[in-house]
Structures are given as C-alpha cells and as structure tokens.
Scaffold this motif. Structure first.
Motif, PDB file in Angstrom:
ATOM      1  N   ALA A  21       0.899  -1.265   0.179  1.00  0.00           N
ATOM      2  CA  ALA A  21      -0.020  -0.020   0.095  1.00  0.00           C
ATOM      3  C   ALA A  21       0.779   1.226   0.084  1.00  0.00           C
ATOM      4  O   ALA A  21       0.613   2.237  -0.632  1.00  0.00           O
ATOM      5  CB  ALA A  21      -1.006  -0.072   1.228  1.00  0.00           C
ATOM      6  N   LYS A  22       1.954   1.199   0.674  1.00  0.00           N
ATOM      7  CA  LYS A  22       2.767   2.577   1.132  1.00  0.00           C
ATOM      8  C   LYS A  22       3.654   2.624  -0.264  1.00  0.00           C
ATOM      9  O   LYS A  22       3.903   3.764  -0.779  1.00  0.00           O
ATOM     10  CB  LYS A  22       3.575   2.402   2.056  1.00  0.00           C
ATOM     11  CG  LYS A  22       2.692   2.428   3.321  1.00  0.00           C
ATOM     12  CD  LYS A  22       3.805   2.471   4.587  1.00  0.00           C
ATOM     13  CE  LYS A  22       3.048   2.103   5.835  1.00  0.00           C
ATOM     14  NZ  LYS A  22       3.666   1.628   7.125  1.00  0.00           N
ATOM     15  N   SER A 101      -5.397   0.336   3.527  1.00  0.00           N
ATOM     16  CA  SER A 101      -3.884  -0.284   3.139  1.00  0.00           C
ATOM     17  C   SER A 101      -4.335  -1.600   2.417  1.00  0.00           C
ATOM     18  O   SER A 101      -3.775  -1.786   1.065  1.00  0.00           O
ATOM     19  CB  SER A 101      -3.198  -0.458   4.045  1.00  0.00           C
ATOM     20  OG  SER A 101      -3.811  -1.293   5.190  1.00  0.00           O
ATOM     21  N   GLY A 102      -5.169  -2.338   2.720  1.00  0.00           N
ATOM     22  CA  GLY A 102      -5.534  -3.774   1.930  1.00  0.00           C
ATOM     23  C   GLY A 102      -6.101  -3.213   0.678  1.00  0.00           C
ATOM     24  O   GLY A 102      -5.737  -4.091  -0.283  1.00  0.00           O
ATOM     25  N   TYR A 103      -7.004  -2.353   0.513  1.00  0.00           N
ATOM     26  CA  TYR A 103      -7.564  -2.244  -0.843  1.00  0.00           C
ATOM     27  C   TYR A 103      -6.545  -1.614  -1.774  1.00  0.00           C
ATOM     28  O   TYR A 103      -6.478  -1.894  -3.009  1.00  0.00           O
ATOM     29  CB  TYR A 103      -8.761  -1.424  -0.547  1.00  0.00           C
ATOM     30  CG  TYR A 103      -9.548  -1.493  -1.974  1.00  0.00           C
ATOM     31  CD1 TYR A 103     -10.624  -2.624  -1.977  1.00  0.00           C
ATOM     32  CD2 TYR A 103      -9.477  -0.750  -3.039  1.00  0.00           C
ATOM     33  CE1 TYR A 103     -11.472  -2.763  -3.357  1.00  0.00           C
ATOM     34  CE2 TYR A 103     -10.445  -0.882  -4.269  1.00  0.00           C
ATOM     35  CZ  TYR A 103     -11.280  -1.955  -4.199  1.00  0.00           C
ATOM     36  OH  TYR A 103     -12.128  -2.053  -5.262  1.00  0.00           O
ATOM     37  N   LEU A 104      -5.607  -0.688  -0.983  1.00  0.00           N
ATOM     38  CA  LEU A 104      -4.646  -0.181  -2.266  1.00  0.00           C
ATOM     39  C   LEU A 104      -3.596  -1.415  -2.275  1.00  0.00           C
ATOM     40  O   LEU A 104      -3.128  -1.497  -3.694  1.00  0.00           O
ATOM     41  CB  LEU A 104      -3.997   0.770  -1.404  1.00  0.00           C
ATOM     42  CG  LEU A 104      -4.695   2.393  -1.189  1.00  0.00           C
ATOM     43  CD1 LEU A 104      -4.215   3.120  -0.230  1.00  0.00           C
ATOM     44  CD2 LEU A 104      -5.200   2.885  -2.535  1.00  0.00           C
ATOM     45  N   ALA A 105      -3.327  -2.209  -1.621  1.00  0.00           N
ATOM     46  CA  ALA A 105      -2.435  -3.363  -1.657  1.00  0.00           C
ATOM     47  C   ALA A 105      -2.942  -4.148  -2.941  1.00  0.00           C
ATOM     48  O   ALA A 105      -2.296  -4.905  -3.875  1.00  0.00           O
ATOM     49  CB  ALA A 105      -2.280  -3.965  -0.410  1.00  0.00           C
ATOM     50  N   GLU A 163     -12.094   5.548  -6.251  1.00  0.00           N
ATOM     51  CA  GLU A 163     -11.799   6.887  -6.259  1.00  0.00           C
ATOM     52  C   GLU A 163     -11.860   7.414  -4.764  1.00  0.00           C
ATOM     53  O   GLU A 163     -11.004   8.360  -4.587  1.00  0.00           O
ATOM     54  CB  GLU A 163     -13.387   7.341  -6.695  1.00  0.00           C
ATOM     55  CG  GLU A 163     -13.777   7.269  -8.150  1.00  0.00           C
ATOM     56  CD  GLU A 163     -12.611   8.077  -8.920  1.00  0.00           C
ATOM     57  OE1 GLU A 163     -11.874   9.256  -8.569  1.00  0.00           O
ATOM     58  OE2 GLU A 163     -12.179   7.689 -10.097  1.00  0.00           O
ATOM     59  N   GLN A 164     -12.601   7.060  -3.887  1.00  0.00           N
ATOM     60  CA  GLN A 164     -12.505   7.177  -2.306  1.00  0.00           C
ATOM     61  C   GLN A 164     -11.027   7.199  -1.866  1.00  0.00           C
ATOM     62  O   GLN A 164     -10.700   7.837  -1.218  1.00  0.00           O
ATOM     63  CB  GLN A 164     -13.516   6.439  -1.589  1.00  0.00           C
ATOM     64  CG  GLN A 164     -13.674   6.834  -0.243  1.00  0.00           C
ATOM     65  CD  GLN A 164     -14.963   6.147   0.411  1.00  0.00           C
ATOM     66  OE1 GLN A 164     -15.814   5.763  -0.063  1.00  0.00           O
ATOM     67  NE2 GLN A 164     -14.710   5.813   1.905  1.00  0.00           N
ATOM     68  N   LEU A 165     -10.459   6.079  -2.051  1.00  0.00           N
ATOM     69  CA  LEU A 165      -9.114   5.763  -1.506  1.00  0.00           C
ATOM     70  C   LEU A 165      -7.972   6.409  -2.341  1.00  0.00           C
ATOM     71  O   LEU A 165      -6.968   6.652  -1.807  1.00  0.00           O
ATOM     72  CB  LEU A 165      -9.016   4.333  -1.366  1.00  0.00           C
ATOM     73  CG  LEU A 165      -9.855   3.657  -0.548  1.00  0.00           C
ATOM     74  CD1 LEU A 165      -9.328   2.007  -0.660  1.00  0.00           C
ATOM     75  CD2 LEU A 165      -9.985   4.112   0.851  1.00  0.00           C
ATOM     76  N   THR A 166      -8.163   6.593  -3.700  1.00  0.00           N
ATOM     77  CA  THR A 166      -6.933   7.316  -4.206  1.00  0.00           C
ATOM     78  C   THR A 166      -7.071   8.851  -4.624  1.00  0.00           C
ATOM     79  O   THR A 166      -6.269   9.459  -4.628  1.00  0.00           O
ATOM     80  CB  THR A 166      -6.811   6.526  -5.684  1.00  0.00           C
ATOM     81  OG1 THR A 166      -7.795   6.485  -6.478  1.00  0.00           O
ATOM     82  CG2 THR A 166      -6.562   5.126  -5.381  1.00  0.00           C
ATOM     83  N   LEU A 167      -8.334   9.191  -4.816  1.00  0.00           N
ATOM     84  CA  LEU A 167      -8.454  10.659  -5.115  1.00  0.00           C
ATOM     85  C   LEU A 167      -9.895  11.076  -4.220  1.00  0.00           C
ATOM     86  O   LEU A 167     -10.960  11.368  -4.777  1.00  0.00           O
ATOM     87  CB  LEU A 167      -8.786  10.928  -6.675  1.00  0.00           C
ATOM     88  CG  LEU A 167      -7.907  10.394  -7.544  1.00  0.00           C
ATOM     89  CD1 LEU A 167      -8.268  10.614  -9.003  1.00  0.00           C
ATOM     90  CD2 LEU A 167      -6.525  11.247  -7.238  1.00  0.00           C
ATOM     91  N   PRO A 168      -9.798  11.096  -2.785  1.00  0.00           N
ATOM     92  CA  PRO A 168     -10.720  11.430  -1.931  1.00  0.00           C
ATOM     93  C   PRO A 168     -11.501  12.559  -2.340  1.00  0.00           C
ATOM     94  O   PRO A 168     -12.639  12.726  -1.438  1.00  0.00           O
ATOM     95  CB  PRO A 168     -10.149  11.217  -0.653  1.00  0.00           C
ATOM     96  CG  PRO A 168      -8.659  11.446  -0.723  1.00  0.00           C
ATOM     97  CD  PRO A 168      -8.550  10.932  -2.177  1.00  0.00           C
ATOM     98  N   GLY A 169     -10.938  13.545  -2.931  1.00  0.00           N
ATOM     99  CA  GLY A 169     -11.757  14.679  -3.141  1.00  0.00           C
ATOM    100  C   GLY A 169     -12.545  14.947  -4.351  1.00  0.00           C
ATOM    101  O   GLY A 169     -13.073  15.692  -4.475  1.00  0.00           O
TER     102      GLY A 169
END
Length: 190
Positions: A21-22, A101-105, A163-169
C-alpha cells in the motif's frame, strides 16, 4: 526450509500488505517486510520461498481481512426493503474503505497479477468465490433484483471505492452516500 509459526507468518503477510500500500509492488522486498513487521532482518526470507510466494499469500490475506463479520452475513432483509439494501451497500463500501491499506495493496496485487500467473489464479479464484457468495446471499435473502444486479453493483462500487481511496476529493461524503443510494435505485429493480 520455511518456518511454521502461523502468528509470525500472518504478521509478515500483514506487513507485506502495508508495504504494498505504501511503496507499491516494486517496494515489496523481504527487507521492507522485515522493517514493517519490526522483526530482525532475514525473518521474512525464512517464511516465504520467494517474492512470488509472498505476493500470493498477501493476495489471499487481503481477502480474508475484507470478509464481513458474521452479523452482516446472517442478516436477512425483507424482499422489498430497499432501505435495508442501501444500508447493506453503505456497510460494504465503508468496510472495504476502512481497510485502506488492504484495498490499495489489492490494486497493486491486481496489477502484478497481469504478470504473475500464480497470483492471477489466487486472485481470480478469490474474487469469483466472493462474487458467487454475494449473489447467493442476495438470492437467499430475497432482495430485489437478480444476479446481474449484484454484478453491476460490484463493478460500480469497486470503482467508487477506488475513487474514495486514491482521489478522495473527487466526491464529497454526501455525494458518495447519494451515489450508493442512486446505484441501488437504478440498478436493482424489483
């Protein structure tokens, strides 16, 4: 020879998820996992045969951690209860979004799966099983709509979560709530 301490292995796989994720897939090294897990250098290499093994186990573990609790899977809403259906979809989006982090991973793992057949097989099997379980729950609960409705909601909400996790705006919390309700209203027909 791979070590057998299941708690340590789980901690290392969870650390691998955080590294993915990081740092992305390129940053996933045994040393990075050791550092994230706060264990001595060389520990991860004692538990995993190679990087592919670590990626595959991280892929399986993300899905284990994304599973709903028993209360969510045993709830049986009424057949025409659209408010309950919308609530279930909000719970789904919130549960998955909470494991940021799990979803980004998982997104990193999906990209890696295009190049790694073993990882692709693990993720394909897991996604298919989850999708089949969602359809079975939907039909058993007598919710409005059909199998196609469940699949369309799966596709729509996956991208909403991205969208929510990568571009929350992009969407405000109010807009996200409205979009969940609108997706159910437009996709799920009685």
């Amino acid at each position: 020879m791979a070590r057998r301490n299941p708690e340590r292995r789980a901690a290392l796989v969870d650390a691998a998820i955080e590294v993915l994720a990081k740092e992305g897939a390129r940053g996933l090294t045994f040393r990075a996992v050791d550092t994230e897990a706060a264990v001595p250098v060389g520990t991860a290499s004692n538990y995993f045969a190679n990087r592919d093994d670590l990626l595959t186990q991280a892929g399986a573990r993300v899905y284990e951690r994304l599973q709903p609790d028993e209360a969510a899977t045993t709830r049986r809403p009424g057949a025409s209860d659209r408010e309950t259906y919308v609530m279930l979809m909000h719970e789904l989006v919130d549960r998955i979004s909470a494991f940021h982090s799990g979803y980004l991973a998982l997104l990193e793992l999906r990209l890696e799966a295009t190049r790694r057949p073993d990882l692709r097989a693990v993720l394909t099997e897991r996604v298919r099983a989850d999708l089949d379980a969602n359809v079975a729950f939907h039909l058993a609960a007598g919710l409005p709509g059909d199998e196609t409705s469940v699949k369309l909601l799966y596709l729509a909400f996956n991208w909403l979560i991205v969208e929510q996790l990568t571009l929350p705006g992009v969407f405000s919390p109010v807009e996200r709530e409205q979009l969940v309700a609108a997706a159910v209203d437009r996709i799920v027909r009685p």
